[in-house]
Scaffold this motif. Structure first.
Motif, PDB file in Angstrom:
ATOM      1  N   MET A  28       0.715  -1.347   0.238  1.00  0.00           N
ATOM      2  CA  MET A  28       0.147  -0.124  -0.098  1.00  0.00           C
ATOM      3  C   MET A  28       1.042   1.144   0.350  1.00  0.00           C
ATOM      4  O   MET A  28       0.815   2.382  -0.473  1.00  0.00           O
ATOM      5  CB  MET A  28      -0.817  -0.078   1.128  1.00  0.00           C
ATOM      6  N   LYS A  29       2.141   1.156   0.050  1.00  0.00           N
ATOM      7  CA  LYS A  29       2.444   2.368   0.758  1.00  0.00           C
ATOM      8  C   LYS A  29       3.295   3.096  -1.271  1.00  0.00           C
ATOM      9  O   LYS A  29       3.310   4.103  -1.427  1.00  0.00           O
ATOM     10  CB  LYS A  29       4.238   1.983   1.460  1.00  0.00           C
ATOM     11  N   SER A  32       0.361   4.371  -3.011  1.00  0.00           N
ATOM     12  CA  SER A  32      -0.050   5.085  -2.544  1.00  0.00           C
ATOM     13  C   SER A  32       0.134   6.489  -3.006  1.00  0.00           C
ATOM     14  O   SER A  32      -0.047   7.085  -3.336  1.00  0.00           O
ATOM     15  CB  SER A  32      -0.076   5.787  -1.326  1.00  0.00           C
ATOM     16  N   LYS A  33       1.250   5.675  -4.161  1.00  0.00           N
ATOM     17  CA  LYS A  33       2.696   7.041  -4.591  1.00  0.00           C
ATOM     18  C   LYS A  33       1.285   7.352  -6.246  1.00  0.00           C
ATOM     19  O   LYS A  33       1.849   8.220  -6.801  1.00  0.00           O
ATOM     20  CB  LYS A  33       2.861   6.926  -4.786  1.00  0.00           C
ATOM     21  N   SER A  34      -0.034   6.358  -6.675  1.00  0.00           N
ATOM     22  CA  SER A  34      -0.690   6.740  -8.116  1.00  0.00           C
ATOM     23  C   SER A  34      -1.910   7.292  -7.777  1.00  0.00           C
ATOM     24  O   SER A  34      -2.285   7.487  -7.040  1.00  0.00           O
ATOM     25  CB  SER A  34      -0.211   4.685  -8.534  1.00  0.00           C
ATOM     26  N   SER A  35      -2.775   7.468  -8.770  1.00  0.00           N
ATOM     27  CA  SER A  35      -3.687   7.902  -8.751  1.00  0.00           C
ATOM     28  C   SER A  35      -5.108   7.094  -9.066  1.00  0.00           C
ATOM     29  O   SER A  35      -5.757   7.257  -9.043  1.00  0.00           O
ATOM     30  CB  SER A  35      -3.734   9.441  -9.652  1.00  0.00           C
ATOM     31  N   LYS A  37      -7.909   4.195  -7.783  1.00  0.00           N
ATOM     32  CA  LYS A  37      -7.819   3.775  -6.374  1.00  0.00           C
ATOM     33  C   LYS A  37      -8.877   2.353  -5.789  1.00  0.00           C
ATOM     34  O   LYS A  37      -9.097   1.671  -7.179  1.00  0.00           O
ATOM     35  CB  LYS A  37      -9.604   4.730  -6.853  1.00  0.00           C
ATOM     36  N   ALA A  41     -10.072  -0.147   0.689  1.00  0.00           N
ATOM     37  CA  ALA A  41      -9.555   1.216   0.982  1.00  0.00           C
ATOM     38  C   ALA A  41      -8.375   0.215   2.651  1.00  0.00           C
ATOM     39  O   ALA A  41      -7.669   0.499   3.020  1.00  0.00           O
ATOM     40  CB  ALA A  41     -10.062   2.238   1.983  1.00  0.00           C
ATOM     41  N   THR A  60       4.574   6.258 -11.541  1.00  0.00           N
ATOM     42  CA  THR A  60       5.533   6.332 -10.590  1.00  0.00           C
ATOM     43  C   THR A  60       7.273   5.946 -11.592  1.00  0.00           C
ATOM     44  O   THR A  60       7.970   6.018 -10.710  1.00  0.00           O
ATOM     45  CB  THR A  60       5.195   4.781  -9.361  1.00  0.00           C
TER      46      THR A  60
END
Length: 70
Positions: A28-29, A32-35, A37, A41, A60
């Motif tokens: 997830m780290k 989270s850098k991408s857009s 969804k 969650a 990324t």
């Protein structure tokens, strides 16, 4: 009894609106850098199909190159 890898049901892509078979799993780290969804969650890792993994890599690329140097 533990299931072997070939006994598992196919995992599906975790991106919202996608139902294709997942081929990769990333933390997830990193995700989270991408857009993109996710549907869930609260997941610990993101499972991505081939197309979404390719999109993730494109988004990324510059940050991953910078991480190589530091």
């Amino acid at each position: 009894m533990a299931l072997t890898k070939h006994d598992k049901a196919a995992e599906v892509c975790g991106v919202a609106g996608c139902g294709k078979e997942a081929e990769r799993s990333i933390s997830m780290k990193q995700f989270s850098k991408s857009s993109l969804k996710l549907e869930d969650a609260g997941a610990r890792s993101a499972r991505l199909c081939k197309e979404h993994y390719k999109e993730f890599k494109k988004e990324t690329k510059s940050s991953r190159e910078l991480d190589q140097y530091y």
